[in-house]
Design a protein around this motif. Sequence first.
Motif, PDB file in Angstrom:
ATOM      1  N   ARG A   1      -4.206 -13.275  -1.458  1.00  0.00           N
ATOM      2  CA  ARG A   1      -3.970 -12.121  -2.328  1.00  0.00           C
ATOM      3  C   ARG A   1      -3.809 -12.622  -3.763  1.00  0.00           C
TER       4      ARG A   1
ATOM      5  N   ASP B   1      -4.140  -5.024 -14.316  1.00  0.00           N
ATOM      6  CA  ASP B   1      -4.876  -3.815 -14.688  1.00  0.00           C
ATOM      7  C   ASP B   1      -4.716  -3.575 -16.190  1.00  0.00           C
TER       8      ASP B   1
ATOM      9  N   GLU C   1      -5.762  -9.161  -8.179  1.00  0.00           N
ATOM     10  CA  GLU C   1      -5.721  -7.848  -7.526  1.00  0.00           C
ATOM     11  C   GLU C   1      -4.633  -6.947  -8.107  1.00  0.00           C
ATOM     12  N   LYS C   2      -3.669  -7.536  -8.826  1.00  0.00           N
ATOM     13  CA  LYS C   2      -2.537  -6.762  -9.334  1.00  0.00           C
ATOM     14  C   LYS C   2      -2.619  -6.506 -10.840  1.00  0.00           C
TER      15      LYS C   2
END
Length: 555
Positions: free
Chosen positions: A537, A544, A541-542
């Motif tokens: 992970r 933004d 992915e986190k």
Amino acid sequence: MLTDVEIAQQAEIQNITAVAAKLGLGAEDLELYGKFKAKIAKEVWARVENNPNGKLVLVTAITPTPAGEGKTTTSIGLADAFSRLGRKVCVALREPSLGPCFGIKGGAAGGGYAQVVPMEDINLHFTGDFHAITTAHNLLAAVLDNHIHHGNELRIDVRRVVWKRVLDLNDRALRNVIVGLGGKTNGVPRESGFDITVASEIMAILCLAKDLADLKERLGKIIVAYNFDGAPVTAADLNVTGSLALLLKDAIKPNLVQTLEGTPALIHGGPFANIAHGCNSVTATKYALKLADVVVTEAGFGADLGAEKFLDIKCRMSGLRPNAVVIVATIRALKMHGGVAKNNLAEPNLDALKAGLANLEKHIENIQGFGLPPVVALNAFPTDTSEETAAVAELCAKKGVRFARSNVFAEGGAGGVELAQAVESAFNDTANFKLTYSDGDSIMAKISAVAEKIYGADGVSYTSAAKKQIAELEQLGFGSLPVCIAKTQYSLSDDAAKLGRPKNFTVTVREVKVSAGAGFIVVLLGNIMTMPGLPKRPAAEKIDITSDGIISGLF
């Protein structure tokens, strides 16, 4: 508590010209990259080179653990603390790599209320230095393959091409590749691969070069391959040195930013702390010393890696000498070295802490062995107990070194005043700086000196391939170069599972190669990855950004 990026976004950042003025620099001394970033113009050096040097503080740490130690955060908070004490101070750090930012480790701009800003820019593209290094490295690779394709006048043995390509991202799929497939017009097929940009020799060269002329000379010495006679083939042989230097003409200039409290920060270069020497550029450090009364800098990983390389490589080549060395430790990490699992570190465990103190003790002894005064900084966590803190202070008293508790993550510079006062007191100690080995020692003698004096090993063993490589390098005239030993950062030994202060061990050298342009011999212990992979992970992915430009998830 707010996240690091939220704290940074709420900060009132000063115009970079106001920050420069604190170092005695005017607008004409800067090359602006917007309102909050600038490069220092090369003309400044002629004006400041005869200034007396300020005091140099090297920040290092105990052997790293997944619990974290906070070396960069401590460096930044210490600089802010010196500023609060009225000192003219500058912090000099490495630039973060994009790989860890989008991987698992995060950026390298500090944390909490001890950060450098603009944090988002510094952790991302910044002023383009890493892109310039990536491009220069890959230009050399392209010219090399092009030379082989067009007749191979230099008689390069394609089985002994040592120059890969680089990318400033974590991508395990690129570690081993085949280039030149697709027919005759697409080059000569051969095995190759990618390293991460911070592992590029050009990155190390940029950080060790004195000026553009020295940079150009070092670039020409880069060995890209060996010919059929076993002789090295260099970038100069490929007639590409000028082009490489041109691509780096701006990257060699130090970058000026600021901390959350407006303290000037020079952030420049970012070599791997294993395969290279893990320190910011000599240029930035020397500028800082001429412009400030106190300079705080750091070296990657623990004192057995980054600090050893700072002292045995960077100081050897540049003439720099630290006036004090800060060793950062946390009670959490010390308990992990004492055998506590990561998920139990918040629980008080005095016995485990006392067992783990052996690791801190070894690092203290190493710094004292260099003839420098160490100061232990205990990076505070809310779970620390008074008994645990007292145990660390007791060890420091026993070893005759200064100790201070640091709370810069939560309090910024105010939480580092005690540490700054301890460091300032250490400036009064008599330093008797000495290197681990001399230039005239053999390569094996240098490796043994570091392994036995710094790691605490009983000895060194060599694979047959490593012995052959050492003999070849000494025959080629590289025996006088310092050694840059790459090993796991998680242990004083070459076995990551051996925490604390291992005893009764030897280390095994599996590969030895030369970075002729950087000016050191790379010695590999164990399996060192020069192209990291992403975790299951990844941080990517986190992360933004909103339509109005607000970034989240970056840390």
